[in-house]
Design a protein around this motif. Structure first.
Motif, PDB file in Angstrom:
ATOM      1  N   TYR A  44       0.683  -1.176  -0.139  1.00  0.00           N
ATOM      2  CA  TYR A  44      -0.092   0.121   0.018  1.00  0.00           C
ATOM      3  C   TYR A  44       0.862   1.338   0.062  1.00  0.00           C
ATOM      4  N   VAL A  45       2.000   1.169   0.733  1.00  0.00           N
ATOM      5  CA  VAL A  45       3.021   2.381   0.940  1.00  0.00           C
ATOM      6  C   VAL A  45       3.392   2.647  -0.582  1.00  0.00           C
ATOM      7  N   THR A  46       3.976   1.542  -1.249  1.00  0.00           N
ATOM      8  CA  THR A  46       4.560   1.633  -2.433  1.00  0.00           C
ATOM      9  C   THR A  46       3.272   2.087  -3.506  1.00  0.00           C
ATOM     10  N   HIS A  47       2.538   1.603  -3.473  1.00  0.00           N
ATOM     11  CA  HIS A  47       1.291   1.977  -4.512  1.00  0.00           C
ATOM     12  C   HIS A  47       1.010   3.507  -4.383  1.00  0.00           C
ATOM     13  N   ASN A  48       0.650   4.071  -3.202  1.00  0.00           N
ATOM     14  CA  ASN A  48       0.557   5.272  -2.977  1.00  0.00           C
ATOM     15  C   ASN A  48       1.803   6.221  -3.486  1.00  0.00           C
ATOM     16  N   ARG A  49       2.769   5.779  -3.037  1.00  0.00           N
ATOM     17  CA  ARG A  49       4.069   6.702  -3.543  1.00  0.00           C
ATOM     18  C   ARG A  49       3.918   6.646  -5.044  1.00  0.00           C
ATOM     19  N   ARG A  50       3.500   5.751  -5.653  1.00  0.00           N
ATOM     20  CA  ARG A  50       3.816   5.728  -7.139  1.00  0.00           C
ATOM     21  C   ARG A  50       2.749   6.523  -7.812  1.00  0.00           C
ATOM     22  N   LEU A  51       1.611   6.471  -7.067  1.00  0.00           N
ATOM     23  CA  LEU A  51       0.530   7.497  -7.385  1.00  0.00           C
ATOM     24  C   LEU A  51       0.858   8.998  -7.277  1.00  0.00           C
ATOM     25  N   LYS A  52       1.479   9.201  -6.325  1.00  0.00           N
ATOM     26  CA  LYS A  52       1.882  10.508  -5.919  1.00  0.00           C
ATOM     27  C   LYS A  52       2.966  10.973  -7.048  1.00  0.00           C
ATOM     28  N   ALA A  53       3.651   9.964  -7.110  1.00  0.00           N
ATOM     29  CA  ALA A  53       4.980  10.252  -8.069  1.00  0.00           C
ATOM     30  C   ALA A  53       4.749  10.702  -9.424  1.00  0.00           C
ATOM     31  N   MET A  54       3.440   9.868 -10.103  1.00  0.00           N
ATOM     32  CA  MET A  54       2.905  10.076 -11.103  1.00  0.00           C
ATOM     33  C   MET A  54       2.385  11.479 -11.296  1.00  0.00           C
ATOM     34  N   ARG A  55       1.489  11.780 -10.189  1.00  0.00           N
ATOM     35  CA  ARG A  55       0.800  13.219 -10.115  1.00  0.00           C
ATOM     36  C   ARG A  55       1.769  14.174 -10.404  1.00  0.00           C
ATOM     37  N   LEU A  56       2.808  14.102  -9.602  1.00  0.00           N
ATOM     38  CA  LEU A  56       3.949  15.072  -9.664  1.00  0.00           C
ATOM     39  C   LEU A  56       4.741  14.961 -10.942  1.00  0.00           C
ATOM     40  N   ALA A  57       5.108  13.960 -11.548  1.00  0.00           N
ATOM     41  CA  ALA A  57       5.692  13.874 -13.048  1.00  0.00           C
ATOM     42  C   ALA A  57       4.683  14.748 -13.981  1.00  0.00           C
ATOM     43  N   ILE A  58       3.345  14.216 -13.993  1.00  0.00           N
ATOM     44  CA  ILE A  58       2.469  15.022 -14.887  1.00  0.00           C
ATOM     45  C   ILE A  58       2.168  16.464 -14.730  1.00  0.00           C
ATOM     46  N   ALA A  59       2.537  17.103 -13.265  1.00  0.00           N
ATOM     47  CA  ALA A  59       2.452  18.409 -13.302  1.00  0.00           C
ATOM     48  C   ALA A  59       3.753  19.021 -13.536  1.00  0.00           C
ATOM     49  N   LEU A  60       4.923  18.353 -13.418  1.00  0.00           N
ATOM     50  CA  LEU A  60       6.140  18.888 -13.743  1.00  0.00           C
ATOM     51  C   LEU A  60       6.189  19.112 -15.474  1.00  0.00           C
TER      52      LEU A  60
END
Length: 104
Positions: A44-60
């Protein structure tokens, strides 16, 4: 008339605009579904971290940061503040750069 004169000018990106380009936010958030039960906590920790990283990558990418070398930790954390996400850890920042690297 030359063909170049008929083409509309592209919208400016963060790197070419005179002033900062506003990030577009989605009109309505996607409906959240519960995560599957019975997995180890680390999943769950890894899954949520990946989602957050994807959101940030898209925003960048939306803001004009296209290369992983341009996305320093400070840039990623300021983007997180801009889109309303908790400041990412060093591991999440590394994951954001990895997403940007492998999307090419």
């Amino acid at each position: 008339m030359p063909a170049a004169a008929l083409k509309p000018k592209p919208l400016p990106t963060q790197s070419t605009a005179k002033r900062p380009v506003r990030l577009e936010t989605p009109c309505a958030p996607v409906a959240k579904r519960p995560l599957p039960a019975g997995r180890p906590r680390e999943w769950y920790v890894t899954h949520n971290r990946r989602l957050k990283a994807m959101r940030l990558a898209i925003a960048l990418l939306d803001s004009g940061v296209y290369l992983p070398d341009q996305a320093r930790d400070e840039t990623i954390r300021s983007t997180a503040e801009l889109i309303g996400v908790h400041p990412p850890s060093d591991t999440t920042c590394h994951m954001v750069r990895a997403f940007m690297r492998y999307s090419r």
